[in-house]
Design a protein around this motif. Structure first.
Motif, PDB file in Angstrom:
ATOM      1  N   LYS A 164       6.446  30.646  26.167  1.00 18.16           N
ATOM      2  CA  LYS A 164       7.767  30.087  26.434  1.00 18.16           C
ATOM      3  C   LYS A 164       8.284  29.280  25.263  1.00 18.16           C
ATOM      4  O   LYS A 164       9.451  28.958  25.190  1.00 18.16           O
ATOM      5  CB  LYS A 164       7.701  29.187  27.665  1.00 18.16           C
ATOM      6  N   LEU A 207      12.317  25.520  24.927  1.00 11.84           N
ATOM      7  CA  LEU A 207      11.584  26.501  25.733  1.00 11.84           C
ATOM      8  C   LEU A 207      12.540  27.620  26.131  1.00 11.84           C
ATOM      9  O   LEU A 207      13.737  27.400  26.276  1.00 11.84           O
ATOM     10  CB  LEU A 207      11.029  25.851  27.000  1.00 11.84           C
ATOM     11  N   THR A 208      11.981  28.796  26.287  1.00 15.78           N
ATOM     12  CA  THR A 208      12.784  29.928  26.726  1.00 15.78           C
ATOM     13  C   THR A 208      12.219  30.469  28.034  1.00 15.78           C
ATOM     14  O   THR A 208      11.007  30.591  28.171  1.00 15.78           O
ATOM     15  CB  THR A 208      12.755  31.052  25.668  1.00 15.78           C
ATOM     16  N   PHE A 209      13.113  30.769  28.944  1.00 15.91           N
ATOM     17  CA  PHE A 209      12.673  31.290  30.244  1.00 15.91           C
ATOM     18  C   PHE A 209      13.258  32.658  30.473  1.00 15.91           C
ATOM     19  O   PHE A 209      14.361  32.951  30.035  1.00 15.91           O
ATOM     20  CB  PHE A 209      13.074  30.331  31.362  1.00 15.91           C
ATOM     21  N   LYS A 210      12.489  33.465  31.183  1.00 17.24           N
ATOM     22  CA  LYS A 210      12.901  34.854  31.319  1.00 17.24           C
ATOM     23  C   LYS A 210      13.821  35.083  32.507  1.00 17.24           C
ATOM     24  O   LYS A 210      14.494  36.086  32.574  1.00 17.24           O
ATOM     25  CB  LYS A 210      11.662  35.751  31.474  1.00 17.24           C
TER      26      LYS A 210
END
Lengths: 238, 214
Positions: free
Chosen positions: B96, B110-113
């Motif tokens: 993430k 952070l990256t979220f799907k």
């Protein structure tokens, strides 16, 4: 004074400190499966995060139907989520009365009525506060398990006072009106129909129709323990 | 036993033990006093809590500049990336971490799907701490509730007033909206012009902002 933005701490099994209703955590008025579904729902996470009694209005005025859970997955309705939020923040009495008394938004009034029936502990208070709104005949859209149904404000309030289960929630026990009248805790209710009702009964007696009608003598639906919805059905049959 | 300072071979400088760390005794004495005091205070608090029939829980202090958490002003716009192409750096982000394809949180990097994970993150303690929020919501008073209600009513009335049916008012409304949009565009253009040093403004070439190609 502040409260938590979400219900995580209030739902913690290891102890609860906060406002009590009937000596217990107010959130426990909703059953565990419903509670879990509400906390899991997207509406709760996105729209109900960090609401207080004022910002809750933003969401409440957008309500367009009442109901409990719906669909195969038993998703909670926004109405139910907001009721849950109200239980979490337990606003003061005067705020709830403001919600109930406003004329503009009927679903906000329904929400306040639902909360009052759940959270107020004195039976007399509940009857005295909610019964005036039996005169409110506005339509309410209700989401059922599968599909939609039409109901009315007075019918909804009547359901709250008489039924044990409304909107996927088992309501706390409340004494029937007749019992409270016998104990002199409540005055007998004046029906909005007033004398018309008596006249109607006299006519019915004169006609000597069904035996059931005699039961209704000098009383109206709520006093007799028969719900308005039943009466509506009956009148339609005739 | 001779001189303490002397080394094993009788050297006066300490010789082979010179590598040892020399301790600042005063500093450590002060630290010890502080620690004793803290323990004493905690013990007192613990005792008081026990006397009151409560359990003592030591808490990390909330930073003094933390502000109250507030409700979201608008719905999360989860569809704003739809139809856009974005360039993701090769090897960007482990799991993430870092900016990648998906919903990106600036504050926490952070990256979220998916939006469910994203909204859960926005509600999480981690995010609240990173954005300097306390995670507590201020209670509203009756006055605030009334004000809010009046505001909502006014807003609704204004919106319904726009829903006119006759042609004249509709044309008028459309013109107003168009005027507003034009004003907004002008404002943006001026802002851009002011940003560059010579006041000429940036040439009308689309820059790759945030790696988005429209």
């Amino acid at each position: 004074m502040a409260h938590q933005a979400d219900a995580k701490r209030a739902l913690d099994e290891r102890g609860y400190t906060g406002a009590l209703i009937r000596g217990d955590n107010p959130l426990k008025l909703f059953e565990k499966p419903v509670r879990d579904r509400i906390v899991d729902s997207y509406y709760w996470k996105e729209q109900c995060f960090g609401l207080n009694a004022a910002t809750l209005l933003d969401r409440a005025v957008e309500l367009s139907f009442i109901g409990g859970t719906y669909g195969v997955a038993q998703k909670p309705t926004p109405f139910l989520c907001l009721a849950f939020k109200l239980l979490q923040i337990t606003p003061g009495r005067e705020i709830i009365m403001f919600y109930l008394e406003q004329e503009e938004y009927k679903y906000l009034r329904a929400l306040a009525a639902f909360y009052i029936r759940l959270a107020w502990e004195k039976d007399e208070d509940v009857y005295k506060t909610l019964e005036p709104y039996l005169n409110d005949m506005r339509k309410l859209k209700r989401r059922t398990r599968e599909g939609w149904a039409l109901t009315y404000m007075d019918q909804f309030i009547d359901d709250l006072l008489i039924n044990t289960r409304v909107c996927a929630t088992t309501l706390p026990k409340i004494n029937p009106r007749l019992f409270l009248e016998d104990e002199d805790r409540l005055e007998p209710r004046e029906s909005a129909l007033g004398e018309e009702l008596e006249e109607m009964e006299n006519e019915d007696e004169d006609a000597g129709s069904e035996g059931e009608v005699e039961e209704v003598a000098n009383g109206d639906a709520a006093r007799n323990g028969r719900s308005i919805s039943e009466q509506r059905e009956r009148s339609e049959e005739r | 036993m001779g001189d303490r300072k002397a080394g094993a071979y009788g050297t006066s400088t300490g010789g082979d033990t010179a590598f040892r760390k020399t301790w600042d005794r005063d500093e450590y004495a002060a630290k010890a006093v502080e620690r004793d005091q803290r323990i004493k205070e905690e013990g007192k608090a613990r005792h008081e809590a026990a006397a009151a029939g409560k359990k003592y829980v030591r808490r990390a202090s909330t930073p003094p500049d933390a502000r109250d958490t507030e409700a979201r002003k608008a719905r999360l716009n989860v569809a704003d990336q739809v139809g856009k192409t974005s360039i993701v750096p090769a090897g960007a982000g482990q799991g993430k971490r870092g900016k990648g394809a998906g919903f990106y949180c600036d504050a926490c990097d952070l990256t979220f799907k998916d939006n469910l994970q994203f909204v859960e993150h926005l509600n999480s303690k981690q995010h609240l701490v990173a954005t300097g929020e306390s995670g507590e919501v201020r209670r509203a008073t009756l006055e605030e509730v009334k004000d809010r209600f009046e505001w909502l009513k006014r807003k609704r009335d204004e919106e319904t007033a726009k829903d006119a049916v006759d042609l004249g008012t509709r044309i008028e409304n459309a013109r107003e909206i168009e005027e507003k949009e034009r004003e907004e565009k002008r404002r943006k253009r001026n802002e851009k012009r002011r940003k560059t040093k010579d006041g000429m403004g940036v040439p009308e070439v689309k820059v790759e902002n945030d790696g988005n190609i429209f």
